[in-house]
Scaffold this active site. Structure first.
Site, short mmCIF file in Angstrom:
data_model
loop_
_atom_site.label_atom_id
_atom_site.label_comp_id
_atom_site.label_asym_id
_atom_site.label_seq_id
_atom_site.Cartn_x
_atom_site.Cartn_y
_atom_site.Cartn_z
N LYS A 209 0.76 -1.14 -0.04
CA LYS A 209 -0.01 0.03 -0.05
C LYS A 209 0.82 1.22 -0.07
O LYS A 209 0.56 2.27 -0.73
CB LYS A 209 -0.96 0.13 1.29
N GLU A 215 10.37 -4.57 4.93
CA GLU A 215 10.45 -5.98 4.43
C GLU A 215 10.45 -6.10 2.95
O GLU A 215 11.05 -6.83 2.16
CB GLU A 215 9.69 -6.91 5.29
N GLY A 266 -4.79 -1.63 4.87
CA GLY A 266 -4.07 -2.63 4.38
C GLY A 266 -4.65 -4.15 4.47
O GLY A 266 -4.66 -5.15 3.81
N ARG A 267 -5.47 -4.48 5.86
CA ARG A 267 -5.96 -5.69 5.98
C ARG A 267 -7.46 -5.72 5.39
O ARG A 267 -8.15 -6.79 5.37
CB ARG A 267 -6.02 -5.85 7.42
N GLU A 352 -5.28 -6.57 14.47
CA GLU A 352 -4.79 -5.38 14.01
C GLU A 352 -5.69 -4.39 14.25
O GLU A 352 -5.52 -2.91 14.48
CB GLU A 352 -4.00 -5.44 12.81
N HIS A 383 -5.70 -33.20 16.77
CA HIS A 383 -4.83 -34.07 17.31
C HIS A 383 -3.65 -33.30 17.86
O HIS A 383 -2.50 -33.56 17.76
CB HIS A 383 -4.38 -35.10 16.05
N LYS A 492 9.26 -1.10 14.49
CA LYS A 492 9.99 -0.93 13.19
C LYS A 492 10.89 0.15 13.40
O LYS A 492 12.20 0.12 13.02
CB LYS A 492 8.79 -0.01 12.35
O1 F6P Z 1 1.96 -4.07 10.04
C1 F6P Z 1 1.39 -2.94 9.60
C2 F6P Z 1 1.04 -2.75 8.14
O2 F6P Z 1 1.05 -1.06 7.97
C3 F6P Z 1 -0.33 -3.36 7.75
O3 F6P Z 1 -1.44 -2.77 8.43
C4 F6P Z 1 -0.21 -3.76 6.24
O4 F6P Z 1 -0.97 -4.64 5.99
C5 F6P Z 1 1.26 -4.06 6.44
O5 F6P Z 1 1.95 -3.16 7.19
C6 F6P Z 1 1.70 -3.84 4.83
O6 F6P Z 1 1.83 -2.47 4.49
P1 F6P Z 1 1.91 -2.07 3.01
O7 F6P Z 1 1.01 -2.67 2.27
O8 F6P Z 1 2.03 -0.42 3.08
O9 F6P Z 1 3.51 -2.63 2.79
#
Ligand code: F6P
Length: 522
Positions: A209, A215, A266-267, A352, A383, A492
């Site tokens: 987003k 990462e 994002g979610r 979240e 199990h 972060k």
């Molecule tokens: O973990 C925080 C967050 O902002 C989530 O809400 C989101 O889904 C994820 O990081 C990834 O964010 P992005 O899509 O901006 O890389």
């Protein structure tokens, strides 16, 4: 939006407290079924694509009435209408919350309340145009035999949604391509995927987003280096970006971009361009069916009367269990192995969104909010941890998800699977009172049982939208802003400080444990 009363300061909350202390605390499911012949009918309902049996929960008509009164007093419907009306219900970020707009059929006009974000009609038609462009692209990729592997690089909502859905809809997925999901900054994950693919036949989808998540950026840069080192040249053909920040994607060198707006959390982004991997997997018609299923659930949530409104009933049940019974977690048991990433998806969606200790105005709350959400597909969980659920000292409400029709033709398996789901729900409720000592099961353990006729795009869309709205309801009752996530920021920031220290060995100013571990890890 005018302020809404805090749930614990309403008359309904006080009445629920009296109801609980006056006997509901000791509610017994077995007695309830013995006393009420029509209990199953009274506490089950068909919502779009999802049948729900709530009858094995610790509620009766009186509890349900009081919970519905709580929703009324807390203004949940008003809050819902504010979201659907385009108001800035994500107050901390001053944003509207419009993910439902992404699944709106092209010919349905949205009714906006006053105070809606400006140029909303433009936003809606832009979302529609992006949907069409993205689906046309998905079809082109599906038809391109030279592309055999799709690698989605993203994390959180930019990974869990498409990954969960591609697995869930495996039966509908093209066999001409393989799908890979890389989320973790742990290079083992990307390296394992890169070993299986070739630059000239791979399409990387960089899903973020913000196009700033460390990462994802680290993985995207490594993927591009690998691509170029392997002789790959045509970035435009082999990389696409799914982001609200198309300028950053272009700066990275990606020209194929599909955008969305910051009113998609994002979610909640599976329905946006973030769903591209899924659209390639199941095709444009499958993706449209997913959206249509979710839209049907949106309409149900928006218009069904409270007593027959499934997301509302489930959200109220969550508050009943968390704040009155004091249950701290809820376990999800999908009896369909293709739904194996659903618990992880729901963890982000719920924890979240509602893992907050302050209200929407930032004031500390005196009551508990999000439960821990966790789970594994059945029968595997049986199990592993079901022992604790049957005989442990904590009560954990279970949520079964069963699918009537199998998507395979292997004889015998599906009846066995369904019998296990039914048997577990039965055992949780009935227990085994006549056995003593180690063989005693207390029973009276609550569960909700959801049934889909078939696991297909439309029913999956409806199921996910059901969960989204249920989380909205519980967050609304708790008075939270379910749409921000400041809780992920501190870690972060600290990681940014520690990364160079791992190289330099500088431990100045660190606490003793972090310093000791850092030395150990160098
Ligand atoms: O973990 C925080 C967050 O902002 C989530 O809400 C989101 O889904 C994820 O990081 C990834 O964010 P992005 O899509 O901006 O890389």
């Amino acid at each position: 939006m005018t302020p809404r009363p805090r749930c614990d300061q309403t008359a309904a909350w006080a009445a629920l407290r009296r109801h609980f202390d006056g006997g509901a605390r000791d509610f017994d499911l077995r007695q309830a079924f013995a006393a009420e012949a029509g209990r199953f009918e009274a506490f089950s309902q068909q919502a779009p694509h999802v049948f729900a049996d709530l009858s094995k929960n610790r509620i009766d008509a009186a509890t349900q009435e009081l919970l519905l009164a709580l929703a009324r007093e807390c203004g949940v419907e008003r809050h819902r209408d504010a979201m659907f009306g385009g108001e800035a219900v994500n107050g901390t970020e001053q944003r509207a919350v419009l993910h439902f707009l992404l699944r709106n059929p092209a010919d349905v006009q949205v009714q906006w309340s006053s105070g809606a974000i400006e140029n909303i009609a433009d936003e809606a038609s832009e979302a529609l145009a992006t949907r069409e462009a993205m689906l046309a692209y998905a079809e082109a990729v599906r038809a391109d035999d030279a592309i055999t592997d799709i690698v989605n690089i993203g994390i959180g909502g930019s990974d869990l949604g498409p990954q969960m859905a591609v697995l869930a809809l495996d039966e509908f997925t093209t066999r001409a391509k393989r799908f890979h999901f890389v989320s973790n900054v742990d290079g083992h994950e990307l390296a394992a995927v890169l070993r299986q693919v070739r630059p000239h036949s791979t399409l990387f989808l960089i899903a973020s987003k913000t196009f700033a998540t460390r990462e994802t950026m680290t993985n995207a840069h490594s993927a591009r280096r690998w691509f170029e080192a392997g002789g790959g040249q045509d970035i435009a053909r082999h990389f696409a970006a799914l982001t609200t920040h198309t300028a950053a994607a272009q700066a990275f060198g990606i020209t194929t971009c599909f955008g969305f707006r910051d009113w998609v959390g994002g979610r909640y982004s599976l329905w946006s361009a973030i769903g591209l991997a899924l659209a390639i997997a199941i095709g444009a018609s499958g993706f449209r069916a997913l959206l249509a299923g979710a839209h049907a659930m949106d309409e149900h949530f928006r218009t069904a009367p409270p007593a027959r409104n499934l997301p509302l009933r489930l959200g109220l049940l969550d508050v009943w269990y968390r704040n009155f019974h004091g249950f701290t977690s809820r376990s999800i048991a999908p009896y369909h192995s293709a739904l194996r990433r659903l618990p992880a998806y729901l963890q982000q969606l719920e924890m979240e969104s509602n893992g907050k200790r302050v209200d929407a105005q930032g004031r500390a709350l005196p009551y508990a909010t999000s439960p821990v959400v966790w789970g594994e597909p059945g029968t595997n969980g049986q199990h592993a941890f079901f022992q604790m659920l049957h005989q442990g000292s904590d009560v954990v409400p279970l949520e079964f998800i069963a699918v009537k029709q199998a998507g395979h033709e292997l004889p015998g398996h599906h009846p066995q699977l369904l019998a296990n789901a039914l048997a577990q729900a039965q055992a949780f409720m009935q227990g085994q009172a006549d056995a003593g000592g180690h063989r005693h099961f207390p029973g009276n353990r609550p569960s909700t049982f959801l049934v889909l006729d078939r696991l297909e795009p439309a029913s999956l869309g409806a199921l996910i939208a059901l969960y989204e709205h249920r989380v909205f309801v519980s967050g609304s009752l708790w008075g939270l802003n379910s749409f921000d996530q400041f809780g992920v920021e501190l870690g972060k920031l600290l990681a940014k400080d520690l990364e160079p220290r791992l190289a330099s060995g500088d431990v100045a100013g660190l606490d003793g444990s972090t310093a000791g571990l850092l030395r150990r890890l160098r």
